[in-house]
Design an enzyme around this catalytic site. Structure first.
Site, mmCIF file in Angstrom:
data_model
loop_
_atom_site.group_PDB
_atom_site.id
_atom_site.type_symbol
_atom_site.label_atom_id
_atom_site.label_comp_id
_atom_site.label_asym_id
_atom_site.label_seq_id
_atom_site.Cartn_x
_atom_site.Cartn_y
_atom_site.Cartn_z
ATOM 1 N N GLU A 14 -0.130 -4.011 2.891
ATOM 2 C CA GLU A 14 0.948 -4.989 2.673
ATOM 3 C C GLU A 14 2.092 -4.857 3.667
ATOM 4 O O GLU A 14 2.814 -5.821 3.919
ATOM 5 C CB GLU A 14 1.486 -4.865 1.244
ATOM 6 C CG GLU A 14 2.547 -3.800 1.017
ATOM 7 C CD GLU A 14 2.089 -2.380 1.326
ATOM 8 O OE1 GLU A 14 2.940 -1.567 1.745
ATOM 9 O OE2 GLU A 14 0.895 -2.070 1.142
ATOM 10 N N LYS A 21 10.283 -1.573 7.920
ATOM 11 C CA LYS A 21 9.490 -1.831 6.709
ATOM 12 C C LYS A 21 10.221 -1.282 5.491
ATOM 13 O O LYS A 21 10.482 -0.084 5.398
ATOM 14 C CB LYS A 21 8.114 -1.182 6.848
ATOM 15 C CG LYS A 21 7.236 -1.278 5.592
ATOM 16 C CD LYS A 21 5.944 -0.493 5.783
ATOM 17 C CE LYS A 21 5.165 -0.360 4.481
ATOM 18 N NZ LYS A 21 3.950 0.483 4.643
ATOM 19 N N LYS A 39 -3.847 2.041 -5.628
ATOM 20 C CA LYS A 39 -4.010 3.379 -5.079
ATOM 21 C C LYS A 39 -4.387 4.355 -6.189
ATOM 22 O O LYS A 39 -3.939 4.208 -7.337
ATOM 23 C CB LYS A 39 -2.693 3.867 -4.467
ATOM 24 C CG LYS A 39 -2.230 3.155 -3.217
ATOM 25 C CD LYS A 39 -0.898 3.741 -2.755
ATOM 26 C CE LYS A 39 -0.354 3.046 -1.529
ATOM 27 N NZ LYS A 39 -1.124 3.373 -0.325
ATOM 28 N N ASP A 92 4.942 1.309 -3.318
ATOM 29 C CA ASP A 92 3.663 0.664 -3.025
ATOM 30 C C ASP A 92 2.604 1.181 -3.973
ATOM 31 O O ASP A 92 2.098 2.293 -3.822
ATOM 32 C CB ASP A 92 3.258 0.933 -1.569
ATOM 33 C CG ASP A 92 1.938 0.273 -1.214
ATOM 34 O OD1 ASP A 92 1.536 -0.663 -1.939
ATOM 35 O OD2 ASP A 92 1.319 0.680 -0.225
ATOM 36 N N ASP A 115 -3.487 -3.353 -0.253
ATOM 37 C CA ASP A 115 -2.766 -2.122 0.078
ATOM 38 C C ASP A 115 -2.378 -2.073 1.553
ATOM 39 O O ASP A 115 -1.767 -1.110 2.003
ATOM 40 C CB ASP A 115 -3.625 -0.908 -0.286
ATOM 41 C CG ASP A 115 -2.822 0.391 -0.336
ATOM 42 O OD1 ASP A 115 -1.583 0.313 -0.452
ATOM 43 O OD2 ASP A 115 -3.436 1.469 -0.251
ATOM 44 N N ARG A 148 2.218 -4.540 6.916
ATOM 45 C CA ARG A 148 2.115 -5.397 8.102
ATOM 46 C C ARG A 148 2.361 -6.862 7.746
ATOM 47 O O ARG A 148 2.748 -7.651 8.597
ATOM 48 C CB ARG A 148 0.761 -5.193 8.769
ATOM 49 C CG ARG A 148 -0.428 -5.676 7.984
ATOM 50 C CD ARG A 148 -1.715 -5.016 8.436
ATOM 51 N NE ARG A 148 -1.743 -3.604 8.087
ATOM 52 C CZ ARG A 148 -2.722 -2.768 8.426
ATOM 53 N NH1 ARG A 148 -3.750 -3.201 9.141
ATOM 54 N NH2 ARG A 148 -2.694 -1.507 8.070
#
Length: 459
Positions: free
Chosen positions: A311, A227, A239, A232, A309, A313
């Site tokens: 994201e 990943k 967040k 993020d 959030d 996967r």
């Protein structure tokens, strides 16, 4: 940075490892003055305790070996204590006959010499150590250098480690070992059927991409997927600030598979290695993907977005589906994926998922041998309905908050259509200074995998 042992020297200062239960016998081997010195300083052989010895200048050092229980609870403490000795070249005179313990001490020394000095000069360890007798010095140095690469990548800020810089790091690694690199970038992701990678990364200023590195032409096919979410924000499900502060580490899966790839290539392992890194930033803009959107992944499964959030996967789904198309003998996925994994096992243990019993056993044994703790969690089939929302094939963020790491793993398994698959849900971060592991980015599970892979690839 390169982490190395010192060349053997006749005048290297002796380091004696002392057990608490034999401290009197060990001290009896010293001169009268040195023994009195040790007793005056209360040296008792406790784990990581160190004491330099007087003589004609610096004459050597004592380092506490502690009990077996202490060593199990505080790995790398002996190597870290040696790295903290005053300047000089040292050699351990009574290294353990237990190769796993000896390697841990030696590797602990090397890893204790790591410094991240890109933004601020850091003081270096002044103590040099001759590789202990019986240790494979070159192998340990390769492992330490790979760990340093992983740490450096995670520690670098997102401003300097976006998808473009992560690609540059892959190309630099490939250049050092004669590997090949290709990328699919920006709108070409849609054209070449990587829709979820494009969806997650399209709102960022730095274009999303799939980075592919290949090396080796013989042996089993091994695919590593990491990943690479370089930052993020959470997307439109933004967040809070406290949760966003560490999100430069959300490419920790990519950093770890690159560290593992460096070990594999540096050690000349016989395999056909393929590394896939979906590299994106999950940002906010007018073209951000939205909650309740439904997208079709590379393998044709539809995915409902219930939280932007979740994201990681999504980008992994396309990469895993792509990797599975070549039918590798083994596919390994590494990702800083869920907070649920931290709740389950804490920050120090790397949980992993696999349906392969032989692989799981080999990996657990290897992890214990190299002091790289992992723990198997289950692909619990009874939870499969939790990732099926009804309106689409899959839900990227099941409601309810239960079994979050397991449901994420089950989601990924839908895209890893290969006979042998392992998924690691890692943390990738050391929260406070510990022996050989300063606060910051850290490798998790990759030393265990490197130790296990030769046997696993033969199973």
């Amino acid at each position: 940075m390169s982490l190395k042992f010192a060349e053997a020297r006749a005048d290297a200062l002796p380091v004696t490892l002392v057990n608490p239960d034999t401290v009197e016998d060990d001290l009896s081997q010293l001169t009268d003055a040195q023994r009195a010195w040790a007793q005056a300083h209360g040296f008792s052989g406790q784990l990581g305790q160190s004491l330099t010895l007087p003589g004609d200048g610096l004459a050597g050092a004592l380092v506490g070996r502690g009990s077996a229980k202490d060593r199990a609870r505080k790995r790398f403490a002996i190597g870290a204590a040696i790295a903290g000795l005053p300047g000089g070249c040292y050699s351990i005179v009574n290294i353990s006959d237990d190769r796993a313990e000896a390697d841990e001490i030696a590797l602990g020394y090397l890893l204790s010499c790591y410094r991240f000095d890109r933004y601020r000069k850091q003081s270096s360890s002044k103590a040099e150590l001759v590789a202990p007798d019986g240790c494979d010095a070159e192998r340990l140095e390769r492992i330490a250098d790979a760990e340093a690469l992983t740490r450096d990548l995670i520690n670098t800020t997102a401003e300097d480690m976006g998808p473009d810089a992560l690609e540059a790091a892959v190309r630099a690694l490939a250049g050092a070992f004669g590997a090949e690199v290709s990328t699919v970038e920006g709108d070409a992701l849609k054209e070449q059927n990587f829709p979820l990678i494009h969806t997650v990364g399209r709102a960022a200023a730095k274009a999303p991409r799939l980075i592919e590195m290949t090396w080796g032409s013989e042996g089993p096919a091994l695919t590593l997927v990491g990943k690479g979410v370089c930052f993020d924000t959470g997307g439109l499900n933004l967040k809070p600030g406290a949760s966003m502060g560490l999100m430069k580490k959300d490419m920790g899966g990519a950093a770890n598979v690159l560290g593992l790839a460096r070990m594999i290539m540096g050690g000349g392992m016989t395999c056909r290695l393929r590394v896939l890194i979906p590299a994106v930033e999950n940002n906010v803009a007018g073209n951000s993907f939205r909650p309740s959107d439904i997208y079709t992944a590379r393998n044709g499964l539809t995915v409902e977005i219930n939280n932007t959030d979740a994201e990681g996967r999504l980008v992994l789904a396309d990469a895993l589906a792509y990797g599975a198309e070549a039918s590798p003998d083994l596919m390994i996925c590494m990702a800083t994926l869920t907070g649920a994994a931290r709740v389950a096992v804490g920050p120090d243990i790397a949980p992993f998922y696999t349906d392969d019993e032989a692989l799981a056993g080999t990996l657990a044994t290897a992890a214990a041998q190299v002091a790289d703790p992992v723990w198997r969690l289950p692909f619990h089939d009874a939870y499969e309905p939790m990732v099926e929302p009804g309106i689409a094939d899959l839900d990227n963020a099941p409601a309810g908050g239960m079994a979050g790491s397991i449901t994420a793993a089950l989601f990924l398994r839908r895209f890893a259509d290969v006979p042998r698959f392992v998924h690691f849900d890692i943390y990738g971060w050391q929260r406070a200074n510990a022996p050989a592991r300063p606060k910051g980015g850290v490798g998790q599970g990759i030393r265990a995998l490197f130790e296990a892979l030769p046997e696993v690839l033969k199973q």
